[in-house]
Structures are given as structure tokens and as C-alpha cells.
Design an enzyme around this catalytic site. Structure first.
Site, PDB file in Angstrom:
ATOM      1  N   SER A  12      67.469  -7.447  63.804  1.00  0.00           N
ATOM      2  CA  SER A  12      67.859  -6.349  64.677  1.00  0.00           C
ATOM      3  C   SER A  12      67.030  -6.360  65.961  1.00  0.00           C
ATOM      4  O   SER A  12      65.806  -6.443  65.907  1.00  0.00           O
ATOM      5  CB  SER A  12      67.652  -5.035  63.927  1.00  0.00           C
ATOM      6  N   GLY A  13      67.692  -6.293  67.088  1.00  0.00           N
ATOM      7  CA  GLY A  13      66.990  -6.253  68.370  1.00  0.00           C
ATOM      8  C   GLY A  13      66.688  -7.628  68.935  1.00  0.00           C
ATOM      9  O   GLY A  13      66.029  -7.747  69.967  1.00  0.00           O
ATOM     10  N   SER A  30      71.238  -0.440  68.906  1.00  0.00           N
ATOM     11  CA  SER A  30      71.434  -1.240  67.707  1.00  0.00           C
ATOM     12  C   SER A  30      72.862  -1.073  67.179  1.00  0.00           C
ATOM     13  O   SER A  30      73.367   0.035  67.062  1.00  0.00           O
ATOM     14  CB  SER A  30      70.426  -0.789  66.650  1.00  0.00           C
ATOM     15  N   SER A  31      73.494  -2.200  66.869  1.00  0.00           N
ATOM     16  CA  SER A  31      74.849  -2.137  66.316  1.00  0.00           C
ATOM     17  C   SER A  31      74.734  -1.653  64.887  1.00  0.00           C
ATOM     18  O   SER A  31      74.039  -2.250  64.088  1.00  0.00           O
ATOM     19  CB  SER A  31      75.486  -3.521  66.328  1.00  0.00           C
ATOM     20  N   ASN A  39      65.730  -1.198  67.928  1.00  0.00           N
ATOM     21  CA  ASN A  39      66.591  -1.540  69.060  1.00  0.00           C
ATOM     22  C   ASN A  39      67.231  -0.253  69.594  1.00  0.00           C
ATOM     23  O   ASN A  39      67.784   0.527  68.823  1.00  0.00           O
ATOM     24  CB  ASN A  39      67.665  -2.522  68.555  1.00  0.00           C
ATOM     25  N   THR A  84      73.903  -8.837  70.161  1.00  0.00           N
ATOM     26  CA  THR A  84      74.993  -8.137  70.840  1.00  0.00           C
ATOM     27  C   THR A  84      75.054  -8.538  72.311  1.00  0.00           C
ATOM     28  O   THR A  84      76.136  -8.778  72.865  1.00  0.00           O
ATOM     29  CB  THR A  84      74.812  -6.617  70.702  1.00  0.00           C
ATOM     30  N   GLU A 121      67.023  -6.141  58.860  1.00  0.00           N
ATOM     31  CA  GLU A 121      66.092  -5.098  59.308  1.00  0.00           C
ATOM     32  C   GLU A 121      65.263  -4.521  58.166  1.00  0.00           C
ATOM     33  O   GLU A 121      65.716  -4.410  57.029  1.00  0.00           O
ATOM     34  CB  GLU A 121      66.812  -3.997  60.094  1.00  0.00           C
ATOM     35  N   GLY A 152      71.671  -7.175  62.391  1.00  0.00           N
ATOM     36  CA  GLY A 152      70.666  -8.149  61.974  1.00  0.00           C
ATOM     37  C   GLY A 152      69.810  -7.639  60.836  1.00  0.00           C
ATOM     38  O   GLY A 152      69.771  -6.433  60.545  1.00  0.00           O
TER      39      GLY A 152
HETATM   40  N1  LIG Z   1      69.535 -12.067  77.181  1.00  0.00           N
HETATM   41  C1  LIG Z   1      68.898 -10.913  77.364  1.00  0.00           C
HETATM   42  N2  LIG Z   1      68.402 -10.609  78.572  1.00  0.00           N
HETATM   43  C2  LIG Z   1      67.768  -9.439  78.765  1.00  0.00           C
HETATM   44  N3  LIG Z   1      67.587  -8.516  77.817  1.00  0.00           N
HETATM   45  C3  LIG Z   1      68.058  -8.741  76.585  1.00  0.00           C
HETATM   46  C4  LIG Z   1      68.760  -9.966  76.282  1.00  0.00           C
HETATM   47  N4  LIG Z   1      69.105  -9.926  75.007  1.00  0.00           N
HETATM   48  C5  LIG Z   1      68.663  -8.727  74.506  1.00  0.00           C
HETATM   49  N5  LIG Z   1      68.042  -8.032  75.457  1.00  0.00           N
HETATM   50  C6  LIG Z   1      67.430  -6.709  75.302  1.00  0.00           C
HETATM   51  O1  LIG Z   1      67.251  -6.481  73.951  1.00  0.00           O
HETATM   52  C7  LIG Z   1      67.940  -5.337  73.507  1.00  0.00           C
HETATM   53  C8  LIG Z   1      68.499  -5.558  72.128  1.00  0.00           C
HETATM   54  O2  LIG Z   1      69.468  -6.550  72.168  1.00  0.00           O
HETATM   55  P1  LIG Z   1      70.741  -6.509  71.230  1.00  0.00           P
HETATM   56  O3  LIG Z   1      71.602  -7.600  71.645  1.00  0.00           O
HETATM   57  O4  LIG Z   1      71.297  -5.169  71.182  1.00  0.00           O
HETATM   58  O5  LIG Z   1      70.096  -6.852  69.825  1.00  0.00           O
HETATM   59  P2  LIG Z   1      70.817  -7.043  68.457  1.00  0.00           P
HETATM   60  O6  LIG Z   1      72.260  -6.918  68.693  1.00  0.00           O
HETATM   61  O7  LIG Z   1      70.418  -8.406  68.036  1.00  0.00           O
HETATM   62  O8  LIG Z   1      70.294  -6.030  67.568  1.00  0.00           O
HETATM   63  C9  LIG Z   1      69.007  -5.118  74.523  1.00  0.00           C
HETATM   64  O9  LIG Z   1      69.345  -3.780  74.621  1.00  0.00           O
HETATM   65  C10 LIG Z   1      68.341  -5.623  75.800  1.00  0.00           C
HETATM   66  O10 LIG Z   1      67.530  -4.613  76.341  1.00  0.00           O
HETATM   67 MG   LIG Z   2      73.593  -5.688  67.929  1.00  0.00          MG
END
Ligand SMILES: Nc1ncnc2c1ncn2[C@@H]1O[C@H](COP(=O)(O)OP(=O)(O)O)[C@@H](O)[C@H]1O
Ligand SMILES: [Mg+2]
Length: 1029
Positions: free
Chosen positions: A112-113, A165-166, A162, A117, A391, A389
């Protein structure tokens, strides 16, 4: 080979910061891998390859690498030719899909995070921008992009890990047609974390949409929904005590959500009903129960309840009853049993979760409808899997259990598709291979999902078991069954050391990604996910269409228990796995750089942990030792056979031999490829890319060759067709001609026969037999005559001989024609010439055939006079002027006595002729006294003029010689009117000399013309002979 060198040069040039592909690392130790990651991360290079897999490290800051320019750079470029980027993977998957026409999916994993996404959104954006487009597709594309903010508003929340977070799993298929246009999309959603609707841990929030509505909704809307603009006012929003977060702008997000709803074609009613559902949940959360004297739940204040009933369109009293009483159906009657306060709260929360959960599913369905591609032609898809993810929280419950199980499954899939499958394949293909050891998490998956023995089975059993099953009895059963499983531990089962870290109501799983301690409290309830029937019946009749649709689908009459949540989830994951296994996989492994969401922090321990449990090292080892690319001999040969003359266009032998020949021809080095039983294995991607590049080039060459051949063939065909057509026309034409000719000949034979008969009978009277022939003869004679008429009057020979029938007509015509010609001729003569001719006629009448030199004189023109008036002496002129001079000519006069020649002028007037010598008129001869004129028949010019001699003064006949004898005499005869007086005499001319005396002029011929007095006293004239014609 040049291409390969260039590529390698470029590769090293790009490896300035660390190494872009772990496969190229000198040593495959964890230290080397992490140091490379760190080196690159410090320079904001967050992507690194392991072969075609991407490792991505969350930078927690915006990098300027996702713009249109970057997209353009990666479009259609070979994977390894540019620095690692998520666009390179997206593009490669897309092009592989297009060339091989098969389905793909991109598995995005990480805890997660870690950035899953975000990664999935970047990929979607890349396809939206880079795929070819039409207006229709643009709307599909907009919908695909815009579904995201809506789903995130309803399905994402701030957690400790996060801020976005999804809280649901999402698998999205992007459908492409054979042109590569994105034409449709479909989303599958997995297990939304509904418990969040009613409860949030400290530091976490409810789903974004609630805060967005309260913060961003217009005043009107809030009034309509009975909401206050204060998130603190709502129980469901405040449990985590962090309703307002600096990283989230709910107001702005509300605007994007509203806009997105429009793009995905939500009409006003639907939107309104959707907001009413959201608001109703907030109101439900604020429904407060008070205890009555027996401790039963009592609803004192009905305001919130009334809002709920209003927003959901259900009866308020029924709702109230449903929230405070349980309806028990006994055999004959229904019994209402009142709830305790806890129970009432449980029912309230269950309703809230149910409404929200169902609405979320409804939302996904609506989005799917709007993105659906109705065209039935075959599509290929690229699936994007972005699921919650792994967690680990301080307290982990049923939801974490499901989420982490899901991650175990995905890890299993990854192992299956890469490590295990790959190594098994080498073995099956007989490729020499040093096996790479890896941790297979199948054992944990089995622990959770095995039939009858797995945790889910045991949980279900407890849920269904009659009697008073509780979360704790469930734990007992787990301990009973899993007692000595290496990945399972509880407080009771643990050794002393471990026991300290466990509560009594906990069980711990040793997941592939680490240990997680789950608290069993709530497992049974959440797994059952029950809604009492009277509440269910109530919402089924909701006036809110969304709610009604959601619940009427659930069959309320069916008394059989529905599948439990965990089982449903297990089954849906099973289906997902099967679906993914049928597609070609691409991987993005997301790593979290630190726990505090800070940019620039590279927590080595955290990274090491993730590298380990994600199995990156094993993957790298397999990759390094292994082969980047493999393909069935048939397929490889089919694609690349144009590159080698021996295999093009057909290879007759075994495919494997063909591939060997091809590889030799392409100059593959011995360690660059291996020949398996059914496949060729290529070690480095660059080898394949060089081959692919060569193929691209060759394809173009081939295409132009084929084109040329085809064009030639087409032109030839066209020519043949034209030629055939020409021949056909020719034959037809000839046939027609021949038939015509035949008819003509038949006709001719008939006519000729007829004419022959007519010719034989031509002499006979006109009859039917010969009339036609005669007519023809007549016509043809006249026609010929018309073209052959004599041109001059003198031409007497050209007149065509007429046929017998036309003899008479011909004669008439001939005369007519000559007359016409004469008439024409005469009319054409000028007056002067006419006068001349008239005179010549006179001359002719006198001399023709009589005097020898007459014929040669004919062409000589007569002049008006031979002596002009200026040459005549003025005295003579004055004497004879009134007589009018008509003609004058010089003559020689021979004296009467001795015939001496004297030159004189001879002048003719109207009345007389004068012989003049200078100023003297020597003799006047009046025309009356002119008796006759004699000339010889020879060619001399002697003229004897006989004069009446009554007048004594007259001196007798006049002998003169004149050069212009014919002219002179003609004029004289006309002026004096004496044509008959002129005589042409043969022999001598008698002349009178003085009164009574006679003499003679004798004529003879000789060599020289001479005039002299002969011895006999006669005048002797010698004339030369004139040659007659
Ligand atoms: N490629 C990236 N560039 C900049 N910031 C990112 C990137 N990927 C993730 N982040 C930061 O990390 C946070 C969490 O990412 P997210 O994709 O929501 O995580 P996950 O879906 O894996 O839980 C996002 O809100 C953003 O702030
Ligand atoms: Mg996500």
C-alpha cells in the site's frame, strides 16, 4: 551489425547513473541491487529494469517525466533503446499486442502506498494520448480516464499508509481494435472495504466522497440533502480524527468528480440519487439510540431518521422499526423483538455499509455501460490490474486478511508465470539450466484457501454452524486445524518469545511479505455480511432508483444463505487468476521509498525488505541466467524467414533446422541463443531487437517488391484483357465485313447477270429485261460526258462516242455545247479586238487563197495609222483637215514615165486619197474616180490603183509599193467602200499611163525582191517565194 553496435553504444551512454537494467549488473547481490536503486533514486531515476520487468520506487514528489513530450519520445521505440520508463513498458505491451494480436495484462504490485494506482493512471494516460484516435474513440477514452476520479472518490480513502489508498481491487480491460484504437473498456471491482463506511482507525478517513460532498457541495445541494457544511458534525467522518488533511483538497476534487460524472454520462436524476445515497449514509451515522428502562434501543430524536427516510425514499416508520426491532417469523405469526443499543447500532451500520457497498457496485456497472464497446468485431485487450497492496496496521482485521490474501495470490501468479514456469520450461525444452531457488508462497495460499482445511473454509464453517459460534470459537477451530502449520501462529501455539507479541484473540500469518497479526474480532460478522430481512425488504421498495436497483437484484425470498464474503472473494480471485493466466503478462513492481511519504528519503531497510519479499533477486537471477525471449520454432521461422534467402519464401525441412539456418545467417553468436526441443531461446533482448529491426526493414523491401510484382501482374492482366477484347472486336468486325461482302457479291452477281442479259438484248426495244440496263448505260454515258466535255471550240475530237440509244441525243448535245462555247468566246472578245477581227474578215474575203503572202500576214495586227498627224506637213494638213484623216501610210510611188521610185505619204480621208510629198499634195484621187485596184498573186507589195481618166489632169493609174499592203488595202476598201474593186491578178497587170497609153507590170519570182524597168519598158517586179505551210 552496425545497428547492434549503435544500440550497445547508446545503452552504455545511458547508463550514466547506476545501471538501467539489473540484468547487466556485475554481481547479483542484494547489496549491489539496492545500491543501484539508491544511486538512481538519488537522481530521481525511479525506474529500473530487470529484463522487461520494471522496478519503480515511489518518489513522493512530482517528476517532470510524464508529459506529452516524454510520451512522444517513447512511442514506437524499442524497449531498451531509451532509459527505463513506464511508458516504454506500456508501448511495448501495446505493440506486441498489435503484432501478435493477443491479449496482455500489466500486473502492478507492491504494498500500500508504493505507487500502483499512480502507475496504472500513467499507463492509461499514455494510451489515451498515444493511440490513434477518432472522435468516437475520444469519448471512450475520456470515459476511461474520467472513470478514475469517480471511482477514487467512492473507493479510495486516506489510510496510515497512503493518503489516497485504493480500498477496492480494480482490474480494467482496455479494448483495442485491430487498428490499435482504444475502443472500449471494462472494469471488474473486487471487495470494497465497506467497514470503513462506519469505522475508521485513528489517522484514517472514510471514503473521499463524503468529505468532498460536505466541503464542495453547493449550499443548495446541502440544503436539499439536509447536510451541514461541517465534516466534524458527522460521526462516520470523525472517528479517525483527521477529517481535514493538508495533502487533500476535497473542494477541488468535488469539482473534478462532478465534471467526471458528466463525461461518463450520468444524467441529473442519477447524479441526484447518487448524492442522496451518500448523504443518507452520513445521516444514518448520526442516528442516535437511547436506552429505554429495559436497556432496549429507543429513537428519541427522529430528525436524522426522517432525513434518511426522505433521501432513500423509504417509509420512516418502517425504517424506525427496522432499526430497533427484529422481526422473527414464527410458524403462524410474526414476532417483533426489540434490539439492545449495541444491536441497533450494528443494524444501523450494516444498513449503511450495505447501501454504500451496493451503490459502489452499481457505479462500476454504470461506468462499464458507458464505456462498453458495442461493436462485435474481434478485440484484443490490455488489462491493468491495480489492486490494494499488502498492508500491515497496528490492528489488522478481516479486511487486511482479505487484502493480504489477495497479494499472496498475485505473488503466486507472478511466481507461476515467471520463476516457476520459466524454469520448468527450460527443463521441458531440455535447455541446460542451473535451478534458481525461490520461496514459493503456495503454502500460504493453501493455508488460506484450501477446501475444508483452509482458514476461509473454517471461517465459513463457523459462520454457518448452528449454535453460538463467535469470533473466539473460530480462533479455537483455527488452532485445532492449523496447529503445526509453519506459517500460522497464535498466542496459545506460540513459543514464549513470540507469545509476548500476541494477544489472546489474535492469530498471526507469516506472509511472503512479512508477518501480520490479525485480530479475530468481527471476522464472523464481516464474513456473514448480513442484513436483516425486514431492512432488506424496506430498501427494496426504495423510491431512490439506485437503491431499489441495487437491492431488488438481491433475491430476498431465497432463504438459502448467500455465499460468504470471504468465499466470494476467494472465488473472484480464482476467476481473476484464470483470466490473467490466459494473457501475456507484464510486470511493474512498486517499491515504497519510506514510510513517512517523504520525498528524497530512501529507507534502505524498508527497500531491502520489499526487494526480498517481492522476489526481485530470484527474478533477476532467473533472468540473468535465462533467456529474455523464446519462441516456438514455427512461429519464429514464420516471422523472420524473409531475413534469410535459404528460408524465404519457404523452408521445406524441419522448423528447428530452419531456425538454426536463420540464426547462423543472422550471425547469432553461440552463447546468444539456445535451441530447445520446440523453441529457440534468445538470451539478450538486444539480439532480438536487432533481428526485429532487420525484419522491419526487410518487410518494407518485401512490401515494395510485392507491390511491384502485383502491379506488374495487374497491368499484365489488364493488357491481356484488352488484347482479348480487341481480338474479339476484330473478329466480330471481320465477320460483319465478310457478311456484307458476301451480300454485296450476291447482289453483284445478280446485277451482272441481269446486265449481261440486257446487254445481249440491248438493241431490242425497251423491255423489262433491258430497261434497267439501258437506263444505266444512259446515265453512265451522260455522267462520263459531263466529265469529258471539250474545252475549246476548236477541239473537235474529244466528244465521246455515244451508245446506240443516245446517238441522236448526243448530236443535239454536242451542238448545244459548241454553241455555248462559241457564245462564251464571242462574248469574251474586247471591242478593239472585235474591230480588228472584223477588218481581218474583210481582208480574208478579199485575199484568202489568192495572194501568196496572205497567210503569214494574218497574225500581224492592223494599226490605226502608220503616220501620225505630227509627221504630216502642216500645209497639207490645213488643206485636207475638214475631210477628216482616217489612215496614212508611207509608200513608194513609181513614176509613170521611167518607173522611178519616189517615197510618198499616202493619206486616206473620208472622201479621197492623197499622195503627198512633203508640203505638196501631188495627187488627189477621189473615191468616186477610183475604178479598181490590182495586186499580184505573189508576195510583193505592188499595188496598181486604176483611176477614171475623164479628167485630163489625171495622170493615169497609180503604181505604188506598200509594206503594209493588206492593212492599207483593207482600210481603203472599208473607207471607200470598195471591197469589190480589189482584184488579185495572175501574171501581169495592165496599167494606163497618160491618156490612152498603156503599159504593164510583170511579176516573177526570184532570189531577191527587186523592182526595175525592164527592157521591154514594163515594170518588172521580182518577188521571193513565200514558204507555204
Ligand atoms: N510516480 C509517482 N510520482 C510521484 N508521486 C507518486 C508516484 N507514485 C506514487 N506517488 C505518490 O504516492 C502516493 C501513493 O501512491 P498510490 O499509487 O496511491 O499507491 P498504491 O496505489 O500503491 O497504494 C500517491 O498519492 C503519490 O503522492
Ligand atoms: Mg492504490
Amino acid at each position: 551489425m552496425q545497428g547492434r553496435l549503435d544500440m550497445e553504444g547508446a545503452l552504455t551512454a545511458r547508463d550514466r547513473v547506476g545501471i538501467q537494467d539489473f540484468v547487466l549488473l556485475d554481481e547479483t547481490t542484494e547489496v549491489a541491487v539496492i545500491s543501484n536503486l539508491k544511486k538512481r533514486f538519488s537522481k530521481d531515476l525511479i525506474y529500473t529494469y530487470i529484463g522487461t520487468l520494471i522496478v519503480s520506487v515511489n518518489p513522493y514528489k512530482d517528476l517532470d517525466i510524464y508529459n506529452k513530450k516524454q510520451m512522444d519520445v517513447y512511442m514506437g521505440v524499442n524497449f531498451f533503446e531509451l532509459p527505463p520508463h513506464i511508458y516504454a513498458l506500456a508501448d511495448n505491451a501495446y505493440h506486441t499486442m498489435l503484432t501478435e494480436f493477443n491479449n496482455h495484462f500489466i500486473l502492478i504490485s507492491g504494498e500500500s502506498g508504493a505507487g500502483k494506482t499512480e502507475a496504472s493512471k500513467k499507463i492509461l494516460q499514455y494510451y489515451a494520448v498515444s493511440c490513434p484516435s477518432t472522435t468516437l474513440m475520444n469519448t471512450v477514452r475520456d470515459k476511461m480516464l474520467m472513470s478514475n476520479p469517480v471511482l477514487e472518490a467512492f473507493g479510495n480513502a486516506k489510510t496510515l499508509k497512503n493518503d489516497n489508498s485504493s480500498r477496492f481491487g480494480k482490474y480494467m480491460d482496455i479494448q483495442f481494435d485491430s487498428q490499435g484504437d482504444a475502443v472500449g473498456g471494462h472494469i471488474l471491482n473486487y471487495l470494497l472495504e465497506k467497514s470503513r463506511v462506519v469505522h475508521q482507525n485513528h489517522g484514517e478517513r472514510n471514503f473521499h466522497v463524503f468529505y468532498q460532498l460536505v466541503e464542495g457541495g453547493s449550499d443548495d445541494l446541502l440544503t436539499q440533502l439536509g447536510l451541514e457544511r461541517d465534516v466534524q458534525h458527522y460521526y462516520y467522518l470523525t472517528q479517525g480524527e483527521c477529517a481535514i488533511v493538508s495533502s487533500i483538497n476535497d473542494k477541488n476534487d468535488w469539482k473534478s468528480v462532478k465534471n467526471a460524472l458528466q463525461v461518463i454520462e450520468f444524467d441529473e436524476t442519477n447524479t441526484n440519487h447518487l448524492f442522496r445515497v451518500v448523504a443518507s449514509v452520513l445521516h444514518l451515522g448520526n442516528v442516535h439510540f437511547d436506552p429505554d428502562s429495559k436497556g432496549h434501543a429507543l429513537l428519541k430524536n427522529n430528525t436524522e431518521l426522517n432525513w434518511v427516510s426522505d433521501l432513500l425514499g423509504v417509509d420512516a416508520n418502517n425504517l424506525k422499526e427496522g432499526l430497533t426491532f427484529r422481526k422473527i417469523e414464527a410458524k403462524t405469526e410474526q414476532v417483533l423483538s426489540p434490539f439492545t443499543i449495541d444491536h441497533a447500532i450494528y443494524v444501523r451500520d450494516a444498513l449503511a455499509k450495505a447501501i454504500y457497498g451496493q451503490t459502489f457496485t452499481w457505479l462500476v456497472n454504470r461506468i462499464n455501460e458507458s464505456m462498453e464497446n458495442k461493436d462485435s468485431s474481434r478485440k484484443t485487450v490490455i488489462g491493468l490490474l491495480d489492486i490494494y497492496g499488502f498492508e500491515v496496521f497496528y490492528v489488522n482485521s478481516f479486511e487486511q486478511f482479505c487484502i493480504n490474501y489477495c497479494n499472496e495470490k498475485l505473488q503466486q501468479l507472478f511466481i507461476q508465470l515467471t520463476l516457476k514456469a520459466e524454469q520448468e520450461e527450460y527443463e521441458a525444452e531440455g535447455i541446460e539450466w542451473e535451478p534458481v531457488q525461490f520461496f514459493n508462497n503456495k503454502i500460504i495460499c493453501d493455508l488460506v484457501e484450501e477446501k475444508h482445511r483452509g482458514i476461509i473454509s473454517i471461517l465459513d464453517e463457523e459462520c454457518l454452524r448452528p449454535g453460538d459460534a463467535t469470533d473466539l470459537t473460530f480462533l479455537d477451530r483455527l488452532e485445532e486445524k492449523m496447529g503445526n502449520h509453519p506459517h500460522f501462529v497464535t498466542h496459545r501455539l506460540a513459543d514464549k518469545m513470540t507469545r509476548k507479541t500476541l494477544e489472546r484473540g489474535d492469530f498471526r500469518l507469516l506472509h511472503y511479505a512479512g508477518e501480520v497479526t490479525y485480530c479475530v474480532v468481527g471476522f464472523l460478522d464481516k464474513n456473514n455480511d448480513l442484513l436483516y430481512r425486514n431492512i432488506k425488504n424496506l430498501v427494496c421498495q426504495s423510491k431512490n432508483t439506485i437503491v431499489r436497483e441495487c437491492f431488488s437484484a438481491v433475491d430476498t425470498t431465497n432463504k438459502r444463505r448467500p455465499e460468504t464474503v470471504a468465499t466470494q472473494f476467494k472465488n473472484s480471485l480464482q476467476k481473476l487468476t484464470e483470466m490473467l493466466m490466459a494473457k501475456e503478462a507484464w510486470y511493474i513492481r512498486c517499491l515504497k521509498s519510506n514510510e513517512s511519504k517523504q520525498p528524497g528519503q530512501f529507507d534502505e531497510a524498508l527497500i531491502r525488505h520489499q526487494v526480498k519479499y517481492l522476489g526481485l533477486m530470484e527474478h533477476l537471477r532467473v533472468r540473468r541466467a535465462g533467456f529474455a525471449y523464446r519462441r516456438k520454432y514455427e512461429d519464429f521461422l514464420k516471422r523472420y524467414k524473409p531475413l534469410c534467402p535459404a528460408t524465404w519464401p519457404h523452408w521445406r525441412g524441419m522448423p528447428a533446422d530452419g531456425v538454426e539456418v536463420l540464426a547462423q545467417h543472422l550471425g547469432y553468436l553461440p552463447d546468444e541463443y539456445k535451441m530447445g526441443r520446440t523453441k529457440i531461446f534468445i538470451r539478450h533482448p538486444r539480439t532480438l531487437y536487432a533481428t526485429e529491426d532487420a525484419y522491419e526493414k526487410c518487410k518494407h523491401d518485401l512490401a515494395s517488391k510485392l507491390q511491384a510484382k502485383y502491379k506488374g501482374y495487374k497491368v499484365k492482366g489488364e493488357f491481356k484483357k484488352q488484347k482479348e477484347a480487341a481480338t474479339k472486336i476484330e473478329t466480330c468486325w471481320r465477320g460483319a465485313q465478310a457478311r456484307k461482302e458476301k451480300e454485296k457479291r450476291a447482289w453483284a452477281v445478280k446485277v451482272i447477270k441481269k446486265f449481261i442479259k440486257a446487254y445481249i438484248n440491248r438493241g431490242e426495244a425497251k423491255s423489262t429485261d433491258n430497261s434497267e440496263y439501258l437506263a444505266f448505260v444512259r446515265q453512265s454515258y451522260l455522267n462520263r460526258l459531263k466529265n469529258n466535255l471539250p474545252k475549246t471550240v476548236l477541239d473537235k475530237t474529244t466528244w465521246l462516242t455515244p451508245p446506240a440509244v443516245l446517238t441522236e441525243a448526243s448530236e443535239i448535245l454536242r451542238k448545244l455545247h459548241y454553241r455555248l462555247m462559241v457564245r462564251k468566246y464571242v462574248r469574251g472578245i474586247p471591242p478593239q479586238k472585235k474591230a480588228q477581227l472584223q477588218m481581218k474578215v474583210v481582208t480574208s474575203a478579199i485575199f484568202k487563197g489568192k495572194k501568196e503572202n496572205y497567210p503569214p500576214s494574218i497574225p500581224q495586227l492592223f494599226l490605226d495609222t502608220r503616220i501620225s498627224e505630227q509627221e504630216i506637213n502642216i500645209r497639207v494638213l490645213s488643206m485636207i483637215r475638214n475631210e477628216q484623216i482616217k489612215y496614212s501610210v508611207p509608200v513608194i510611188k513609181y513614176d509613170r514615165n521611167g518607173f522611178k521610185p519616189r517615197p510618198r505619204q499616202f493619206i486616206l480621208t473620208k472622201t479621197a486619197a492623197y499622195l503627198v510629198e512633203e508640203a505638196k499634195i501631188k495627187q488627189r484621187v477621189s473615191y468616186n474616180s477610183l475604178q479598181g485596184i490590182s495586186v499580184s498573186s505573189l508576195s510583193d507589195g505592188i499595188i496598181a490603183i486604176h483611176i477614171t481618166c475623164e479628167d485630163p489632169k489625171q495622170k493615169g493609174d497609180l503604181i505604188i509599193q506598200c509594206e503594209h499592203l493588206y492593212e492599207f488595202l483593207t482600210k481603203l476598201s472599208i473607207i471607200a467602200n470598195k471591197q469589190d474593186a480589189i482584184k488579185v491578178v495572175q501574171g501581169s497587170i495592165k496599167i494606163k499611163i497618160q491618156s490612152g497609153k498603156e503599159s504593164s507590170v510583170d511579176f516573177t519570182t526570184g532570189q531577191e525582191p527587186m523592182v526595175y524597168k525592164a527592157k521591154n519598158g514594163h515594170l518588172m517586179v521580182v518577188a521571193t517565194r513565200t514558204r507555204t505551210r
